[in-house]
Structure formats: C-alpha cells, structure tokens
Design a protein around this motif. Structure first.
Motif, PDB file in Angstrom:
ATOM      1  N   GLU A  25       0.851  -1.191   0.000  1.00  0.00           N
ATOM      2  CA  GLU A  25       0.000   0.000   0.000  1.00  0.00           C
ATOM      3  C   GLU A  25       0.884   1.238   0.000  1.00  0.00           C
ATOM      4  OE1 GLU A  25      -3.338   0.044   2.822  1.00  0.00           O
ATOM      5  OE2 GLU A  25      -2.718  -1.989   3.369  1.00  0.00           O
ATOM      6  N   VAL A  26       0.465   2.260  -0.733  1.00  0.00           N
ATOM      7  CA  VAL A  26       1.281   3.447  -0.936  1.00  0.00           C
ATOM      8  C   VAL A  26       0.464   4.705  -0.658  1.00  0.00           C
ATOM      9  CG1 VAL A  26       2.420   4.827  -2.730  1.00  0.00           C
ATOM     10  CG2 VAL A  26       2.851   2.379  -2.603  1.00  0.00           C
ATOM     11  N   MET A  27       1.099   5.696  -0.027  1.00  0.00           N
ATOM     12  CA  MET A  27       0.521   7.028   0.071  1.00  0.00           C
ATOM     13  C   MET A  27       1.510   8.012  -0.537  1.00  0.00           C
ATOM     14  SD  MET A  27      -0.731   9.375   3.321  1.00  0.00           S
ATOM     15  CE  MET A  27      -2.220   8.414   3.634  1.00  0.00           C
ATOM     16  N   VAL A  28       1.051   8.788  -1.525  1.00  0.00           N
ATOM     17  CA  VAL A  28       1.901   9.787  -2.172  1.00  0.00           C
ATOM     18  C   VAL A  28       1.533  11.177  -1.663  1.00  0.00           C
ATOM     19  CG1 VAL A  28       2.289   8.412  -4.243  1.00  0.00           C
ATOM     20  CG2 VAL A  28       0.345   9.971  -4.160  1.00  0.00           C
ATOM     21  N   SER A  29       2.504  12.076  -1.713  1.00  0.00           N
ATOM     22  CA  SER A  29       2.279  13.447  -1.263  1.00  0.00           C
ATOM     23  C   SER A  29       3.036  14.393  -2.178  1.00  0.00           C
ATOM     24  CB  SER A  29       2.752  13.627   0.184  1.00  0.00           C
ATOM     25  OG  SER A  29       4.113  13.234   0.321  1.00  0.00           O
ATOM     26  N   GLY A  48      -3.894  -1.711 -11.581  1.00  0.00           N
ATOM     27  CA  GLY A  48      -5.093  -2.543 -11.658  1.00  0.00           C
ATOM     28  C   GLY A  48      -5.689  -2.890 -10.321  1.00  0.00           C
ATOM     29  N   VAL A  49      -5.155  -2.296  -9.258  1.00  0.00           N
ATOM     30  CA  VAL A  49      -5.687  -2.503  -7.906  1.00  0.00           C
ATOM     31  C   VAL A  49      -5.614  -1.177  -7.164  1.00  0.00           C
ATOM     32  CG1 VAL A  49      -5.155  -4.962  -7.714  1.00  0.00           C
ATOM     33  CG2 VAL A  49      -3.412  -3.289  -7.101  1.00  0.00           C
ATOM     34  N   PRO A  50      -6.532  -0.936  -6.203  1.00  0.00           N
ATOM     35  CA  PRO A  50      -6.567   0.348  -5.508  1.00  0.00           C
ATOM     36  C   PRO A  50      -5.596   0.395  -4.328  1.00  0.00           C
ATOM     37  CG  PRO A  50      -8.412  -0.984  -4.813  1.00  0.00           C
ATOM     38  CD  PRO A  50      -7.689  -1.789  -5.859  1.00  0.00           C
ATOM     39  N   GLY A  51      -4.294   0.421  -4.622  1.00  0.00           N
ATOM     40  CA  GLY A  51      -3.305   0.385  -3.545  1.00  0.00           C
ATOM     41  C   GLY A  51      -2.711   1.714  -3.176  1.00  0.00           C
ATOM     42  N   ALA A  52      -3.086   2.802  -3.880  1.00  0.00           N
ATOM     43  CA  ALA A  52      -2.494   4.119  -3.630  1.00  0.00           C
ATOM     44  C   ALA A  52      -3.547   5.099  -3.152  1.00  0.00           C
ATOM     45  CB  ALA A  52      -1.822   4.647  -4.889  1.00  0.00           C
ATOM     46  N   ARG A  53      -3.127   6.000  -2.305  1.00  0.00           N
ATOM     47  CA  ARG A  53      -3.945   7.128  -1.882  1.00  0.00           C
ATOM     48  C   ARG A  53      -3.021   8.338  -1.741  1.00  0.00           C
ATOM     49  NH1 ARG A  53      -5.204   4.534   3.971  1.00  0.00           N
ATOM     50  NH2 ARG A  53      -4.881   2.673   2.698  1.00  0.00           N
ATOM     51  N   ALA A  54      -3.589   9.506  -1.557  1.00  0.00           N
ATOM     52  CA  ALA A  54      -2.807  10.733  -1.419  1.00  0.00           C
ATOM     53  C   ALA A  54      -2.969  11.304  -0.025  1.00  0.00           C
ATOM     54  CB  ALA A  54      -3.234  11.757  -2.464  1.00  0.00           C
ATOM     55  N   GLY A  55      -1.957  12.047   0.415  1.00  0.00           N
ATOM     56  CA  GLY A  55      -2.007  12.705   1.714  1.00  0.00           C
ATOM     57  C   GLY A  55      -1.026  13.857   1.756  1.00  0.00           C
ATOM     58  N   SER A  56      -0.966  14.519   2.890  1.00  0.00           N
ATOM     59  CA  SER A  56      -0.016  15.615   3.079  1.00  0.00           C
ATOM     60  C   SER A  56       1.384  15.053   3.282  1.00  0.00           C
ATOM     61  CB  SER A  56      -0.423  16.446   4.298  1.00  0.00           C
ATOM     62  OG  SER A  56      -0.259  15.671   5.483  1.00  0.00           O
ATOM     63  N   TRP A  57       2.381  15.942   3.299  1.00  0.00           N
ATOM     64  CA  TRP A  57       3.745  15.489   3.586  1.00  0.00           C
ATOM     65  C   TRP A  57       3.780  14.717   4.904  1.00  0.00           C
ATOM     66  CZ3 TRP A  57       6.182  15.903  -0.707  1.00  0.00           C
ATOM     67  CH2 TRP A  57       6.238  17.062  -1.472  1.00  0.00           C
ATOM     68  N   ALA A  58       3.196  15.285   5.946  1.00  0.00           N
ATOM     69  CA  ALA A  58       3.241  14.654   7.266  1.00  0.00           C
ATOM     70  C   ALA A  58       2.468  13.337   7.283  1.00  0.00           C
ATOM     71  CB  ALA A  58       2.687  15.607   8.328  1.00  0.00           C
ATOM     72  N   GLU A  59       1.335  13.292   6.594  1.00  0.00           N
ATOM     73  CA  GLU A  59       0.542  12.057   6.561  1.00  0.00           C
ATOM     74  C   GLU A  59       1.292  10.947   5.841  1.00  0.00           C
ATOM     75  OE1 GLU A  59      -3.969  13.952   6.621  1.00  0.00           O
ATOM     76  OE2 GLU A  59      -2.917  13.682   4.709  1.00  0.00           O
ATOM     77  N   ALA A  60       1.927  11.271   4.723  1.00  0.00           N
ATOM     78  CA  ALA A  60       2.692  10.257   3.995  1.00  0.00           C
ATOM     79  C   ALA A  60       3.892   9.795   4.811  1.00  0.00           C
ATOM     80  CB  ALA A  60       3.150  10.808   2.647  1.00  0.00           C
ATOM     81  N   ALA A  61       4.545  10.718   5.503  1.00  0.00           N
ATOM     82  CA  ALA A  61       5.704  10.353   6.318  1.00  0.00           C
ATOM     83  C   ALA A  61       5.325   9.392   7.429  1.00  0.00           C
ATOM     84  CB  ALA A  61       6.343  11.607   6.899  1.00  0.00           C
TER      85      ALA A  61
END
Length: 216
Positions: A25-29, A48-61
């Motif tokens: 699972e990945v979070m990009v910022s 092909g799968v929902p493994g990424a979401r977005a967040g703030s710098w602090a949330e991704a860290a």
C-alpha cells in the motif's frame, strides 16, 4: 508493507506503481494536493488494484513502515521540515540526486536527509532513469538489474532489499551510509555521460574481466 512517498513525480509513479502490483500500500504526497490525488488515481489504474492514496507530507511520512524521499534536492529541507517528527527512527529510502551540474561531494544528500529527519536512511534507486523502474522487470541481456544499497540500519536494509526484489532486481550491499556519498557521485558522473550520448555501462568490464577477487 505500507510505504509513504514524499513526492508525486516520476519516481513516485514508477516505483510506487510497481510496489502496488507487488501487494504493498502506498501514500503519495506533493506540493499540489490535487496533483497528488491525480497521481494516486493514475497509479491505481496502472496497477489494476486500488493500492495508492494521497495525503499531506506529514501524513505520507507517518503512513507506513517505510518512507521514500523522491523530491528535488533543492526542496529537501522544506519538505522534510513539513513532516515534523514522523520520520524519526523510520526506515527511509533516499532516491534523490542533485544532478550532474549541482552535485556537491561535501554535502551528501543521504547524510543531509538523515540529519534532518533522524530516520534510518538507505540510499537506493538513484542510478537509473525513471523509465527503467517502469520495466517489468528491468532485465538487460538476460541479467536482472542490480541495485546498490548504502545504509547503516539492518532492519531498514532488509526492508529495502525486499522492495528491490519486488521489482525483479538484485539488491547489492554497497556499505554503510557513509558510502552513499560515493553512490551519489557515481550517479552524477554516469548521468553526465548518458546526457552526452555515451554508453556509460561500457566504462566497466564484466566481473570475469575485472581481476582476481575473494570467493563470495
């Protein structure tokens, strides 16, 4: 594994998408939250799968077991400052380069990142163009790409080795974090050759032609 990625550019896209395919699972910022969300959606579509979401710098860290720094060298201090204490003691992959014309051997980026965050930094993935990391897998003339790793923390190195293998690549022990300065200098040198149209790989012989070595 949960991986927080600081950055929403090409390296985040290429490496993050491959890791999603491998089941992580990945979070990009990024500086632009709209662009970060768009990047996460694109990564999910590619994987092909929902493994990424977005967040703030602090949330991704703070998102997962591992974080990756994939922002421009000139923006490091501002971005890392925005993460607060979220990276302290965390395995941290440094994929950054200063560029052939801006490399300063007296200021290794990996050491700067370690000093700014208190994280367990592993220098990796900085020798190749982003399109190489999009290959499935990166294999050249039948030989999987090797990825040197420089770091001091055994746990962080173990996690990054796993992520290297998930790309179909071979992790190589490059020594401690002090050796990351040499890895950064290598990147600056060979990228300069590539920019000039030279085949940088041709400057080194294969192992069989490189002299006598101790048994592995």
């Amino acid at each position: 594994m949960k991986i927080g990625i600081l950055g929403a550019g090409g390296m985040a896209d290429a490496l993050g998408t491959q890791w999603i395919r491998a089941g992580h699972e990945v979070m990009v910022s990024g500086r632009d939250p709209v662009r970060a969300r768009s990047r996460a959606e694109s990564m999910n579509a590619q994987a092909g799968v929902p493994g990424a979401r977005a967040g703030s710098w602090a949330e991704a860290a703070g998102f997962g077991e591992v974080a990756m720094v994939g922002v421009r060298a000139e923006g490091l201090a501002d971005v890392l400052g925005a993460t607060g204490t979220a990276l302290r003691g965390k395995p941290l992959i440094d994929v950054t380069n200063a560029g052939p014309d801006r490399h300063d051997p007296a200021r290794p980026l990996a050491r700067l990142i370690a000093d700014l965050t208190g994280g367990h930094v592993v220098k990796a993935f900085n020798l190749c163009h982003v399109d190489v990391w999009r290959m499935r897998p990166p294999v050249f003339a039948g030989r999987p790409l090797a990825v040197p790793l420089c770091g001091d923390d055994a746990t962080a190195l173990g996690l990054v080795r796993e992520l290297v293998r998930d790309l179909g690549c071979t992790p190589l022990d490059g020594g401690g974090l002090d050796r990351a300065a040499q890895l950064e200098a290598t990147a600056a040198f060979v990228i300069g050759l590539w920019f000039g149209g030279a085949d940088a790989q041709a400057i080194l012989p294969p192992l069989a032609g490189s002299g006598a070595h101790l048994p592995s």
